[in-house]
Design an enzyme around this catalytic site. Structure first.
Site, PDB file in Angstrom:
ATOM      1  N   SER A 121     -10.229  -6.701  -6.760  1.00  0.00           N
ATOM      2  CA  SER A 121      -8.867  -6.350  -7.162  1.00  0.00           C
ATOM      3  C   SER A 121      -8.330  -7.185  -8.310  1.00  0.00           C
ATOM      4  O   SER A 121      -7.250  -6.917  -8.816  1.00  0.00           O
ATOM      5  CB  SER A 121      -7.922  -6.468  -5.963  1.00  0.00           C
ATOM      6  OG  SER A 121      -7.876  -7.790  -5.488  1.00  0.00           O
ATOM      7  N   LYS A 141       0.681  -7.954  -0.884  1.00  0.00           N
ATOM      8  CA  LYS A 141       0.731  -8.414  -2.280  1.00  0.00           C
ATOM      9  C   LYS A 141       2.140  -8.278  -2.871  1.00  0.00           C
ATOM     10  O   LYS A 141       2.625  -9.160  -3.573  1.00  0.00           O
ATOM     11  CB  LYS A 141      -0.281  -7.635  -3.114  1.00  0.00           C
ATOM     12  CG  LYS A 141      -1.731  -7.919  -2.754  1.00  0.00           C
ATOM     13  CD  LYS A 141      -2.690  -7.037  -3.518  1.00  0.00           C
ATOM     14  CE  LYS A 141      -4.150  -7.335  -3.142  1.00  0.00           C
ATOM     15  NZ  LYS A 141      -5.096  -6.462  -3.846  1.00  0.00           N
TER      16      LYS A 141
END
Length: 802
Positions: A705, A748
């Site tokens: 990611s 996140k």
């Protein structure tokens, strides 16, 4: 001699034949000065001693053959270490006995069986070993007999004869003919040799006797060893008599008890454990046990009737019956199916967590409509401190059920779950049955904490043992090894907790309904602190709400400046620390109320703590802000790129995993392919070394990611255009420049929000993840969804590159 020979020598007793019993006089025999050597193991042969020997070693066989071919005399020497197969001369004792070979027989297995009679004691002057046979130069030891026996010598001879007879009476195995010989011998030396030959004397001590020249001293040594052996025999006899006495006592008690039992039976009275048996029978009658369990209990009650009350086996049976009759086989609590009340309790105990509350109310609704529904297996997954364990207590309170909890962190033994079989000493049921008994209900809320930290080793796999427990189709007949009968767990509401799902084996995970509990926003933490944390800490520290008051601004600053976490555990610690300081002042005599505000907060907490996810002070070239998922919630990380003259080498540091290194390589490849579009010459890549670093190198980092963040940092470094410090991003890239979706979006986003990020760049295919999040989580952040890395880089830079 081998170990087998040694055993044979001890077991075989030879009787003299008419031919063998002819006395052999030393004076009538001419003993050569050199004789072949037969090495003995763990035995010393004395003069006048007739003993069978088994010969297997090649050297020893040759020595026997040589002796038989000449005068039938051979020297018997004992080796010092019995485990040495081929001893050297220096490994032999230098005192031995010359013996006459009376008989020799060759056995089918290749060994020799020789019958030897000791003749004379000798000292060895030298040994000649030519690897085939061992010869020894010897000197005969003359027996220095006294010319006249004194009174003390005669007393010694008499005492040694008496003790020799006493040893036989105490169990020492001595042939009868030896006693006749001992009674008729007057010479001290000969008497010492014969008695020594019939005692269990250590090899070293036997050698001391053998090499002693003075016969009286030799007899004194034998007397000393005989006295020692007599003491041992006396002790053995006392122990044997005591054991026999105990056995007789136990037998007497047994007969008396049997007689007493018969008398009581005639009088119509109960047996010794009659009251206990009656108590067990009463409990069994009052309890409604399943048929299988009832049969097993009755079987063990009948077994207990036939046992002695004080036997070890009866204790095992009693323990088993106690467990079986105390387990709540058919004891259930009645569920409170009032949906409104349950919802109110869940809201009182926990702020937020709407998805979990909704699932519990769904379960209640189904139970209200049908009683046949199986209890769900819920698995709460989330970072520490978000309230997973306390949520289980609230569910139990809402449903009016008993609550039990076990921690499975570090459990490695399958028997912890299924129990130990009753054949083992101290056996107990497993944790499942133990907690069911403690709850005194067969339908409690059963919480299993830390299922992601179960271990595995040679004692079994506990998570595999839990497969049966957590399967609604199987747990109605759960078999605990200790109970040995099935127990119905289908009514139990099982709840498990974990920080991450990956360590949980797939079959185990498949049996559970996973509910993710994400971290809290700042607004939620403020509400949790006001409703739950502050009142709890005020009460725990002996204060009252009149003595201390927290303003909303103080709580907000406490969260922003002193705690950066997904849960609220550290926030509660900070509140507790403030309360303790106030408690100290109140206990010291200060009579006033305390108000915690933004202005005086630092007075109680100290300077604000520094966190690694604080934003950069300014926009930087070659530094981009990424977002990461961790088992403890989300986090942000800074990816730094530095260029310097070199040969095109790519250096990566910061404890990066293989996947992240591959993402960095893919990002660099993409940049090289697009270099012309941002006015970067290809030659610069050949002359420049690239160093990619992610701070906090002690923390391992991996995953795809960070691809978008790595690309942005590389583009910034080569173009010398800064990256906006208030922009964070996440997403996987391909060599074609496409952006792929990633996981952990909610964690996140919450981490970026805690850090003060204003713009977040996400893959377009992750847009649906935001629709599941509360509006309050998204407020104040500009979300940009991209499909191509070019768009992402343009959004992140302070000015567009492409």
């Amino acid at each position: 001699m081998t170990d087998k020979d040694k055993q044979d020598n001890k077991n075989i007793m030879e009787k003299k034949t008419d031919e063998d019993t002819n006395d052999i006089k030393e004076d009538s025999l001419n003993i050569p000065k050199t004789l072949p050597v037969l090495v003995l193991r763990d035995i010393v042969v004395f003069p006048y001693m007739i003993v069978p020997l088994y010969v297997a070693r090649p050297k020893s066989k040759r020595a026997v053959d040589k002796a038989l071919n000449f005068d039938r005399m051979i020297l018997l020497l004992t080796q010092k270490e019995s485990d040495v197969e081929d001893p050297a001369p220096n490994q032999l004792y230098m005192s031995g006995t010359v013996a006459l070979i009376v008989r020799m027989l060759k056995l089918p297995d290749g060994r020799m069986r020789v019958l030897v009679q000791g003749i004379s004691r000798v000292k060895v002057k030298a040994i000649h070993d030519n690897d085939k046979i061992m010869l020894a130069d010897i000197k005969v030891i003359d027996d220095k007999e006294p010319k006249r026996l004194e009174a003390k010598d005669k007393a010694l001879i008499k005492d040694i004869r008496q003790k020799f007879e006493e040893a036989a009476r105490l169990g020492k195995q001595i042939p009868n003919e030896i006693f006749i010989i001992v009674e008729n011998i007057e010479e001290p030396g000969k008497l010492a040799d014969i008695i020594a030959a019939n005692l269990d004397i250590e090899i070293g001590n036997s050698q001391k006797i053998l090499r002693e020249e003075k016969s009286i001293k030799r007899l004194q040594k034998v007397h000393e060893y005989l006295t020692y052996e007599l003491e041992i025999l006396n002790i053995q006899n006392q122990i044997s008599m005591k054991a026999q006495g105990e056995m007789d006592k136990n037998q007497r008690e047994y007969f008396l008890r049997q007689q007493l039992k018969a008398i009581r039976k005639e009088l119509g009275e109960e047996s010794e454990n009659g009251e206990e048996i009656a108590d067990y029978q009463k409990k069994l009658k009052e309890m409604k046990l399943p048929e299988e369990a009832e049969k097993e209990v009755q079987k063990n009650i009948d077994k207990l009737k036939k046992m002695h009350p004080e036997s070890a086996e009866s204790t095992v049976v009693r323990n088993y019956l106690d467990w079986m009759l105390e387990i709540p086989w058919c004891v259930s609590t009645k569920d409170n199916l009032n949906l409104k009340r349950a919802g109110s309790i869940l809201n009182q105990d926990h702020y937020g967590l709407e998805k979990v509350k909704e699932r519990i109310l769904e379960y209640l609704s189904v139970r209200k409509l049908t009683a046949k529904a199986h209890g769900p297996i819920l698995c709460f997954v989330g970072p520490p401190g978000v309230g997973k364990t306390s949520l289980g207590k609230s569910i139990a309170r809402a449903l009016n059920k008993k609550f039990v909890r076990i921690s499975l962190g570090g459990v490695r033994d399958e028997a912890e779950i299924r129990g130990h079989r009753r054949t083992y000493i101290g056996a107990l049921p497993g944790k499942i049955i133990q907690e069911i008994k403690r709850a005194n209900s067969n339908n409690p809320v059963f919480m299993m904490d830390e299922v992601d930290k179960i271990g595995t080793d040679f004692r079994g796999d506990p998570s595999s043992a839990l497969l049966e427990v957590l399967d609604p189709e199987q747990n109605n007949s759960f078999q605990d090894h200790y109970l040995g009968v099935a127990f119905d767990l289908s009514k139990v509401l099982f709840i498990t907790t974990a920080n991450i799902l990956e360590p949980i084996q797939p079959a185990f995970r498949d049996r559970m309904e996973v509910i993710h509990i994400h971290g809290y926003t700042e607004e939620e933490k403020i509400e949790i602190a006001k409703r739950h944390l502050i009142p709890r800490q005020v009460e725990a520290n002996g204060l009252t709400k009149e003595l201390i008051d927290f303003t909303r601004g103080a709580i907000k600053n406490l969260i922003a400046l002193n705690t950066r976490e997904a849960g609220v555990r550290n926030l509660e610690r900070e509140i507790g620390s403030i309360c303790r300081k106030i408690a100290h002042k109140v206990a010291s005599g200060m009579k006033k109320s305390f108000k915690i505000t933004i202005r005086n907060l630092e007075k109680y907490t100290g300077p604000p703590k520094l966190f690694r996810d604080q934003l950069l002070d300014e926009n930087c070239v070659g530094v981009a802000t990424g977002m990461a998922w961790t088992p403890y919630g989300g986090d942000i990380l800074f990816i730094e790129v530095k260029l310097f003259p070199g040969k095109g080498k790519l250096i990566m540091t910061g404890s990066l995993g293989d996947v992240m290194k591959e993402s960095a390589t893919a990002s660099l490849t993409f940049l090289k392919s697009k270099a012309g579009e941002i006015s970067i010459e290809q030659k610069i890549f050949e002359k420049t070394d690239i160093h990619i670093h992610i701070p906090e190198g002690g923390t391992p980092k991996d995953g795809p990611s960070a691809g978008i963040t790595l690309t942005t940092a590389l583009c910034s470094a080569f173009s010398e255009v800064p990256v906006d410090r208030e922009v964070a991003m996440t997403g996987e890239i391909t060599l074609r420049g496409k952006i792929l979706p990633v996981g952990g979006i909610k964690e996140k986003v919450l981490a970026a929000r805690r850090a003060g990020i204003k713009k977040i760049i996400l893959p377009k295919k992750n847009k649906n993840d935001l629709s599941e999040m509360k509006e309050s989580y998204l407020r104040g952040i500009n979300f940009v969804f991209v499909e191509d890395i070019v768009d992402a880089v343009n959004e992140a830079m302070v000015k567009k590159l492409f």
